[in-house]
Design a protein around this motif. Structure first.
Motif, PDB file in Angstrom:
ATOM      1  N   ASN A 114      -4.957   5.106   7.633  1.00  0.00           N
ATOM      2  CA  ASN A 114      -5.178   4.801   9.047  1.00  0.00           C
ATOM      3  C   ASN A 114      -3.821   4.734   9.725  1.00  0.00           C
TER       4      ASN A 114
ATOM      5  N   VAL B 215      -1.866   1.919   7.558  1.00  0.00           N
ATOM      6  CA  VAL B 215      -2.366   1.144   6.416  1.00  0.00           C
ATOM      7  C   VAL B 215      -3.478   1.959   5.752  1.00  0.00           C
TER       8      VAL B 215
ATOM      9  N   HIS C 159      -6.062  -0.767   1.386  1.00  0.00           N
ATOM     10  CA  HIS C 159      -5.199  -1.930   1.628  1.00  0.00           C
ATOM     11  C   HIS C 159      -5.682  -2.754   2.822  1.00  0.00           C
ATOM     12  N   LEU C 160      -6.947  -2.532   3.180  1.00  0.00           N
ATOM     13  CA  LEU C 160      -7.606  -3.379   4.172  1.00  0.00           C
ATOM     14  C   LEU C 160      -8.741  -4.107   3.450  1.00  0.00           C
TER      15      LEU C 160
ATOM     16  N   VAL D 291     -12.109   1.670   5.974  1.00  0.00           N
ATOM     17  CA  VAL D 291     -11.852   0.578   5.032  1.00  0.00           C
ATOM     18  C   VAL D 291     -12.516   0.932   3.710  1.00  0.00           C
TER      19      VAL D 291
ATOM     20  N   PRO E 190      -4.970  -6.492   6.714  1.00  0.00           N
ATOM     21  CA  PRO E 190      -4.129  -5.591   5.929  1.00  0.00           C
ATOM     22  C   PRO E 190      -3.319  -6.353   4.885  1.00  0.00           C
ATOM     23  N   SER E 191      -3.102  -5.719   3.734  1.00  0.00           N
ATOM     24  CA  SER E 191      -2.158  -6.247   2.756  1.00  0.00           C
ATOM     25  C   SER E 191      -0.770  -5.884   3.284  1.00  0.00           C
ATOM     26  N   GLN E 192      -0.055  -6.865   3.817  1.00  0.00           N
ATOM     27  CA  GLN E 192       1.158  -6.556   4.581  1.00  0.00           C
ATOM     28  C   GLN E 192       2.242  -5.799   3.817  1.00  0.00           C
TER      29      GLN E 192
ATOM     30  N   CYS F  55       1.842  -2.010   4.078  1.00  0.00           N
ATOM     31  CA  CYS F  55       1.738  -1.372   5.397  1.00  0.00           C
ATOM     32  C   CYS F  55       2.972  -0.524   5.703  1.00  0.00           C
TER      33      CYS F  55
END
Ligand SMILES: Nc1ncnc2c1ncn2[C@@H]1O[C@H](COP(=O)(O)OP(=O)(O)O)[C@@H](O)[C@H]1O
Ligand SMILES: [Mg+2]
Length: 373
Positions: free
Chosen positions: A240, A283, A287-288, A327, A345-347, A350
């Motif tokens: 995304n 992202v 990873h969401l 997702v 999100p897994s920061q 990102c």
């Protein structure tokens, strides 16, 4: 030793530049996959290496020898095409041995090499059959057998699996990886399919409009794409990527603001961007995660499509500002079309891309216990 070097390789058709200053080093025994969208120059590059095209500038070196002026038949390379034509009236064994026969190799040696290739490819029982009595996968193996008997220094594959159905493609992918191990050979494989690239390559070369966009190991490209193009091309479903603005820059992170106002800290190195810059936030779907705990970086989407795949579920939704978000969640989820859900999100996973679509450099992070720089 069959290393291969491409130095400043350029190919023009009239005023059109199909390959623009390509530089790649391919080590002995390496499996290199050249990947990119249709028309980016993959076949032109492979045909140039094979000697089926004259390059306009640059050098191609195989082992220690510059070969770009050497005729195709003398380069010691063997190519397997997408459209491999087998001779319909010859048997499998005759098809596989034909190039050797033309080259004047003694019959006993042809038989020995054909039998050895058939053993490796597990097509020994088929040697006396004609092509029409073979399945698509078996024909593809014969096409590879024709290359193997020539004992080339380097194998060149141009989308060899694209005419096969999906299940067979998966099987052949595994076969090719095994073949690479068995033969200890250098292989260059061209495809538009990022899954083939990710699963088979030691090293991936991403080509875009005749230029190299990025070179790296599959997981390097997945975790550290150098541009929005590579980020979108490698990984499925695709990353995304949505518009954002830089809200703050600190030593440890850049804070971006999505159009719906959500603030997300992304651990990229400082000094690459400034408050107020227009950027893109990236992202990957995996990873969401659905969020019920009020995480501050979570944002809301309205679910448009739910794809339950059994082991995982893919959700397609829209943000309040109209961006599409995909997702990927493990297992089954109790979500239906029209639901508003929050996704976080897994920061560390990102990405930020600048207005030229170049990735801001990430802070190095451990990946599955392995540190990738
Ligand atoms: N013989 C040719 N004459 C002119 N243009 C060509 C020729 N062969 C390929 N091209 C052009 O070069 C570009 C790259 O083609 P190709 O290498 O076949 O792409 P890919 O294999 O990545 O799909 C395309 O734009 C194509 O139209
Ligand atoms: Mg092609």
């Amino acid at each position: 030793m069959a290393k291969l070097e491409l130095r400043n390789v350029t190919k023009k058709y009239g005023s059109f530049t199909a390959l623009d200053n390509i530089n790649v080093d391919i080590a002995h025994r390496e499996f290199v996959v050249i990947v990119g969208p249709s028309g980016c120059g993959k076949s032109t590059l492979l045909r140039s290496i094979a000697g089926l095209e004259q390059i306009s500038a640059g050098e191609i070196v195989v082992g220690e020898q510059a070969v770009h002026r050497v005729p195709a038949s003398k380069r010691g390379l063997a190519m397997v095409f997408q459209n491999y034509a087998l001779y319909p009236h010859k048997t499998v064994a005759q098809n596989m041995g034909f190039a050797l026969k033309i080259a004047g190799v003694p019959k006993a040696e042809i038989d020995q090499r054909v039998n050895e290739a058939a053993r490796i490819l597990q097509i020994e029982p088929l040697l006396d059959r004609k092509p029409k009595a073979l399945s698509g996968g078996q024909r593809q193996r014969v096409a590879m057998g024709r290359a193997i008997v020539r004992e080339p220094k380097v194998f060149l594959f141009d989308e060899p699996l694209s005419n096969l159905d999906a299940a067979l493609r998966v099987d052949m992918r595994v076969e090719l990886a095994k073949l690479h191990n068995t033969l200890d050979a250098t292989m260059i494989y061209v495809t538009h399919d990022q899954t083939e690239a990710m699963t088979m390559a030691d090293k991936i070369v991403v080509l875009r409009a005749g230029r190299i966009e990025q070179v790296g190991a599959p997981m390097e490209l997945y975790h550290y794409p150098a541009s929005a193009f590579v980020a979108g091309f490698i990984g499925s479903p695709r990353m995304n990527i949505v518009p954002a603005t830089v809200e703050a820059v600190s030593d440890s992170a850049v804070t971006v603001k999505l159009r719906d106002g959500t603030m997300i800290d992304v651990p990229v190195e400082a000094g690459q961007t400034r408050k107020g810059d227009g950027v893109s936030f990236g992202v990957r779907p995996e990873h969401l995660a659905l969020d019920t705990t009020g995480t501050s970086s979570a944002f809301e989407i309205t679910v448009q499509v739910v794809e339950p795949l059994g082991g995982e579920t893919i959700l397609f939704g829209n943000t309040s500002t109209g961006e599409t978000i995909v997702v990927k969640t493990p297992g089954e989820v109790a979500v239906t079309i029209g639901d508003k859900v929050k996704v976080a999100p897994s920061q560390p996973m990102c990405h930020i891309f600048d207005s030229d679509e170049n990735a801001l450099k990430q802070r190095a992070r451990g990946l599955n216990g392995r540190k990738v720089q």
